[in-house]
Design a protein around this motif. Structure first.
Motif, PDB file in Angstrom:
ATOM      1  N   VAL A 120       0.837  -1.197   0.000  1.00  0.00           N
ATOM      2  CA  VAL A 120       0.000   0.000   0.000  1.00  0.00           C
ATOM      3  C   VAL A 120       0.874   1.250   0.000  1.00  0.00           C
ATOM      4  O   VAL A 120       1.834   1.360   0.776  1.00  0.00           O
ATOM      5  CB  VAL A 120      -0.938   0.010   1.233  1.00  0.00           C
ATOM      6  N   GLU A 121       0.517   2.202  -0.860  1.00  0.00           N
ATOM      7  CA  GLU A 121       1.211   3.491  -0.940  1.00  0.00           C
ATOM      8  C   GLU A 121       0.462   4.476  -0.044  1.00  0.00           C
ATOM      9  O   GLU A 121      -0.570   5.022  -0.434  1.00  0.00           O
ATOM     10  CB  GLU A 121       1.236   3.991  -2.387  1.00  0.00           C
ATOM     11  N   LEU A 122       0.943   4.676   1.177  1.00  0.00           N
ATOM     12  CA  LEU A 122       0.227   5.502   2.151  1.00  0.00           C
ATOM     13  C   LEU A 122       0.035   6.937   1.680  1.00  0.00           C
ATOM     14  O   LEU A 122      -1.002   7.541   1.935  1.00  0.00           O
ATOM     15  CB  LEU A 122       0.957   5.494   3.491  1.00  0.00           C
ATOM     16  N   GLU A 123       1.005   7.499   1.001  1.00  0.00           N
ATOM     17  CA  GLU A 123       0.871   8.889   0.560  1.00  0.00           C
ATOM     18  C   GLU A 123      -0.280   9.060  -0.421  1.00  0.00           C
ATOM     19  O   GLU A 123      -0.903  10.108  -0.469  1.00  0.00           O
ATOM     20  CB  GLU A 123       2.181   9.400  -0.020  1.00  0.00           C
ATOM     21  N   ALA A 124      -0.604   8.021  -1.198  1.00  0.00           N
ATOM     22  CA  ALA A 124      -1.746   8.096  -2.122  1.00  0.00           C
ATOM     23  C   ALA A 124      -3.072   8.016  -1.369  1.00  0.00           C
ATOM     24  O   ALA A 124      -4.075   8.577  -1.802  1.00  0.00           O
ATOM     25  CB  ALA A 124      -1.665   6.972  -3.152  1.00  0.00           C
ATOM     26  N   LEU A 125      -3.083   7.341  -0.221  1.00  0.00           N
ATOM     27  CA  LEU A 125      -4.304   7.229   0.585  1.00  0.00           C
ATOM     28  C   LEU A 125      -4.645   8.527   1.294  1.00  0.00           C
ATOM     29  O   LEU A 125      -5.802   8.785   1.599  1.00  0.00           O
ATOM     30  CB  LEU A 125      -4.160   6.125   1.633  1.00  0.00           C
ATOM     31  N   PHE A 126      -3.622   9.321   1.572  1.00  0.00           N
ATOM     32  CA  PHE A 126      -3.815  10.551   2.330  1.00  0.00           C
ATOM     33  C   PHE A 126      -3.205  11.717   1.580  1.00  0.00           C
ATOM     34  O   PHE A 126      -2.109  12.167   1.890  1.00  0.00           O
ATOM     35  CB  PHE A 126      -3.187  10.426   3.722  1.00  0.00           C
ATOM     36  N   PRO A 127      -3.916  12.208   0.556  1.00  0.00           N
ATOM     37  CA  PRO A 127      -3.377  13.320  -0.230  1.00  0.00           C
ATOM     38  C   PRO A 127      -3.243  14.574   0.625  1.00  0.00           C
ATOM     39  O   PRO A 127      -3.911  14.719   1.647  1.00  0.00           O
ATOM     40  CB  PRO A 127      -4.416  13.515  -1.329  1.00  0.00           C
ATOM     41  N   GLU A 128      -2.366  15.458   0.208  1.00  0.00           N
ATOM     42  CA  GLU A 128      -2.104  16.673   0.974  1.00  0.00           C
ATOM     43  C   GLU A 128      -3.306  17.596   0.981  1.00  0.00           C
ATOM     44  O   GLU A 128      -3.542  18.297   1.948  1.00  0.00           O
ATOM     45  CB  GLU A 128      -0.887  17.405   0.422  1.00  0.00           C
TER      46      GLU A 128
END
Length: 129
Positions: A115-123
């Motif tokens: 899982v790409e965490l940064e894609a799950l929680f965009p800025e």
């Protein structure tokens, strides 16, 4: 998940619901004096929402400059893998699925989605759409 992003793994703690949050946010907990948002990872990934039990755990992770708690069913293994072991996400997956998945690991007869965490929680919220 990148090992550098995982801070700790802890048992399930009931979260306090917050108004006007996305459906995948279970609420917040107090983590040693800091307010920690708890995200239902199943729901965030488009699956059935979790119904937390004592078996569930919270993975405390850092995503960019934020600390979040990820509600998951359980943690069974901690793996060390190299970039060479990560296979590309299959083309049959939707664009949204591919954006959440960094790749696939085939380890000991198991298929594991990284899982790409940064894609799950965009800025910003506009990036979430």
């Amino acid at each position: 998940m990148n090992i550098m992003s995982v801070r700790e793994i802890r048992g399930w703690t009931q979260a306090t619901a917050m108004p006007h949050t996305p459906a995948y946010v279970k609420g917040v907990i107090n983590l040693r004096g800091a307010v920690l948002p708890i995200v239902d990872l199943s729901l965030r990934l488009g699956m059935k929402p979790a119904e937390p039990t004592e078996r569930h755990v919270i993975i405390v992770a850092q995503v960019r400059d934020r600390i979040v708690g990820l509600l998951v069913d359980a943690v069974s293994d901690i793996l060390t893998v190299t970039d060479e072991a990560i296979q590309p996400t299959p083309e049959i997956a939707s664009d949204a699925e591919r954006s959440f998945a960094r790749g696939i690991l085939a380890i000991e007869g198991r298929m594991i989605c990284l899982v790409e965490l940064e894609a799950l929680f965009p800025e910003t919220e506009s990036e979430a759409a």
